[in-house]
Design a protein around this motif. Sequence first.
Motif, PDB file in Angstrom:
ATOM      1  N   LEU A 128       0.842  -1.244  -0.029  1.00  0.00           N
ATOM      2  CA  LEU A 128      -0.060  -0.064  -0.074  1.00  0.00           C
ATOM      3  C   LEU A 128       1.068   1.209  -0.076  1.00  0.00           C
ATOM      4  N   ALA A 129       1.975   1.377   0.948  1.00  0.00           N
ATOM      5  CA  ALA A 129       2.951   2.363   0.960  1.00  0.00           C
ATOM      6  C   ALA A 129       3.431   2.619  -0.436  1.00  0.00           C
ATOM      7  N   LEU A 130       4.073   1.480  -0.980  1.00  0.00           N
ATOM      8  CA  LEU A 130       4.766   1.565  -2.422  1.00  0.00           C
ATOM      9  C   LEU A 130       3.683   2.124  -3.512  1.00  0.00           C
ATOM     10  N   THR A 131       2.580   1.710  -3.469  1.00  0.00           N
ATOM     11  CA  THR A 131       1.357   2.329  -4.190  1.00  0.00           C
ATOM     12  C   THR A 131       1.198   3.736  -3.944  1.00  0.00           C
ATOM     13  N   THR A 132       1.157   4.135  -2.906  1.00  0.00           N
ATOM     14  CA  THR A 132       0.906   5.660  -2.529  1.00  0.00           C
ATOM     15  C   THR A 132       2.032   6.335  -3.124  1.00  0.00           C
ATOM     16  N   ILE A 133       3.263   5.715  -2.823  1.00  0.00           N
ATOM     17  CA  ILE A 133       4.539   6.451  -3.357  1.00  0.00           C
ATOM     18  C   ILE A 133       4.394   6.858  -5.070  1.00  0.00           C
ATOM     19  N   ALA A 134       4.044   5.529  -5.625  1.00  0.00           N
ATOM     20  CA  ALA A 134       4.025   5.862  -7.009  1.00  0.00           C
ATOM     21  C   ALA A 134       3.027   6.899  -7.562  1.00  0.00           C
ATOM     22  N   GLN A 135       1.786   6.752  -6.824  1.00  0.00           N
ATOM     23  CA  GLN A 135       0.822   7.693  -7.272  1.00  0.00           C
ATOM     24  C   GLN A 135       1.101   9.077  -7.189  1.00  0.00           C
ATOM     25  N   LEU A 136       1.743   9.473  -6.007  1.00  0.00           N
ATOM     26  CA  LEU A 136       2.155  10.735  -5.755  1.00  0.00           C
ATOM     27  C   LEU A 136       3.522  11.128  -6.472  1.00  0.00           C
ATOM     28  N   ASN A 175      11.143  10.195  -2.478  1.00  0.00           N
ATOM     29  CA  ASN A 175      11.965   8.755  -2.522  1.00  0.00           C
ATOM     30  C   ASN A 175      12.616   8.192  -1.288  1.00  0.00           C
ATOM     31  N   ARG A 176      12.679   9.099  -0.110  1.00  0.00           N
ATOM     32  CA  ARG A 176      13.427   8.831   1.032  1.00  0.00           C
ATOM     33  C   ARG A 176      12.162   8.228   1.950  1.00  0.00           C
ATOM     34  N   VAL A 177      10.920   8.188   1.508  1.00  0.00           N
ATOM     35  CA  VAL A 177       9.958   7.743   2.641  1.00  0.00           C
ATOM     36  C   VAL A 177      10.388   6.192   2.913  1.00  0.00           C
ATOM     37  N   PRO A 178      10.617   5.365   2.103  1.00  0.00           N
ATOM     38  CA  PRO A 178      11.210   3.780   2.753  1.00  0.00           C
ATOM     39  C   PRO A 178      12.195   3.835   3.630  1.00  0.00           C
ATOM     40  N   GLU A 179      12.948   4.838   3.815  1.00  0.00           N
ATOM     41  CA  GLU A 179      14.129   5.064   4.464  1.00  0.00           C
ATOM     42  C   GLU A 179      13.544   5.517   5.959  1.00  0.00           C
ATOM     43  N   GLN A 180      12.582   5.746   6.132  1.00  0.00           N
ATOM     44  CA  GLN A 180      11.834   6.240   7.632  1.00  0.00           C
ATOM     45  C   GLN A 180      11.924   5.195   8.423  1.00  0.00           C
ATOM     46  N   ALA A 181      12.315   5.373   9.972  1.00  0.00           N
ATOM     47  CA  ALA A 181      12.072   4.468  10.763  1.00  0.00           C
ATOM     48  C   ALA A 181      10.742   3.606  10.953  1.00  0.00           C
ATOM     49  N   GLY A 182       9.968   4.334  10.716  1.00  0.00           N
ATOM     50  CA  GLY A 182       8.295   3.737  10.913  1.00  0.00           C
ATOM     51  C   GLY A 182       8.056   3.039   9.693  1.00  0.00           C
ATOM     52  N   PRO A 184       6.882   0.322   6.874  1.00  0.00           N
ATOM     53  CA  PRO A 184       5.949   0.862   6.291  1.00  0.00           C
ATOM     54  C   PRO A 184       4.590   1.150   6.750  1.00  0.00           C
ATOM     55  N   THR A 185       4.530   1.127   8.087  1.00  0.00           N
ATOM     56  CA  THR A 185       3.499   1.258   8.753  1.00  0.00           C
ATOM     57  C   THR A 185       3.244   2.660   9.345  1.00  0.00           C
ATOM     58  N   ASP A 186       4.175   3.357   9.879  1.00  0.00           N
ATOM     59  CA  ASP A 186       3.932   4.507  10.491  1.00  0.00           C
ATOM     60  C   ASP A 186       4.850   5.562   9.735  1.00  0.00           C
ATOM     61  N   ILE A 187       4.263   6.258   8.738  1.00  0.00           N
ATOM     62  CA  ILE A 187       5.037   7.040   7.765  1.00  0.00           C
ATOM     63  C   ILE A 187       4.653   8.606   7.851  1.00  0.00           C
ATOM     64  N   ASP A 188       5.562   9.369   7.964  1.00  0.00           N
ATOM     65  CA  ASP A 188       5.438  10.685   7.987  1.00  0.00           C
ATOM     66  C   ASP A 188       5.466  11.286   6.361  1.00  0.00           C
ATOM     67  N   TRP A 189       4.552  11.359   5.854  1.00  0.00           N
ATOM     68  CA  TRP A 189       4.149  11.764   4.510  1.00  0.00           C
ATOM     69  C   TRP A 189       4.484  12.970   4.201  1.00  0.00           C
ATOM     70  N   PRO A 190       5.547  13.302   3.149  1.00  0.00           N
ATOM     71  CA  PRO A 190       5.835  14.678   2.620  1.00  0.00           C
ATOM     72  C   PRO A 190       4.264  15.270   2.134  1.00  0.00           C
ATOM     73  N   VAL A 191       4.135  16.459   2.085  1.00  0.00           N
ATOM     74  CA  VAL A 191       3.112  17.421   1.825  1.00  0.00           C
ATOM     75  C   VAL A 191       3.209  18.002   0.521  1.00  0.00           C
ATOM     76  N   PRO A 192       2.502  17.624  -0.581  1.00  0.00           N
ATOM     77  CA  PRO A 192       2.809  18.293  -1.656  1.00  0.00           C
ATOM     78  C   PRO A 192       2.386  19.712  -2.046  1.00  0.00           C
ATOM     79  N   PRO A 193       3.278  20.421  -2.757  1.00  0.00           N
ATOM     80  CA  PRO A 193       3.248  21.819  -2.773  1.00  0.00           C
ATOM     81  C   PRO A 193       1.826  22.428  -3.223  1.00  0.00           C
ATOM     82  N   ALA A 194       1.697  23.536  -2.564  1.00  0.00           N
ATOM     83  CA  ALA A 194       0.179  23.741  -2.954  1.00  0.00           C
ATOM     84  C   ALA A 194       0.157  24.516  -4.389  1.00  0.00           C
TER      85      ALA A 194
END
Length: 194
Positions: A128-136, A175-182, A184-194
Amino acid sequence: MIIKLTPQEMYPPQQLAVWKNGEQLNINGLTIDLANLVDGASLPANAIGSAWVAGPIQRVGGQVVLTLFFPNSPESTEAERFPRDLVDVPDGRVALPGKAVEEHFPTLGFAQIDWSLMQTPAQQAEALALTTIAQLRREADQAVAPLADAVALGMASEAEAKKLTDWQRFRVLLNRVPEQAGWPTDIDWPVPPA
């Protein structure tokens, strides 16, 4: 065990006979052993060597949940056309709606199960996390392309150049999301620019 039934018209008409023995189901003579299905995991229907399995098999709260095709015909009763879920199915012959099966099915052995297709909760979270990354990432790529063209051609306004930098920063953070300590379950998602 919870057995869900999905009605299916079958020609020529067929019968369905199911026996349960612990974690094993015998469907028309072919045994499916689900003892290796871990809690929270899912096994797709195509991993099971049985044409009767209609959807993924899961273990939820320690209980196996699966869906079987249930043969119907124009003469089927309302209980056969709209079958209820069979909950806490006891060992022995499974009581299916409608008339009892007349045919005796020979023992066919064990169904092939491709356990490599089983997804544990951690694998499901990662997928699910990888699918979300690909979509973003696709959204970011679409935003970056015209801005990068404008900058490369010297046609970008100051606001467009800043927006390009913001989107590029967003892609790097994705690209750095998979390197986070949490992961694939506790992710601090980056916010897309407005």
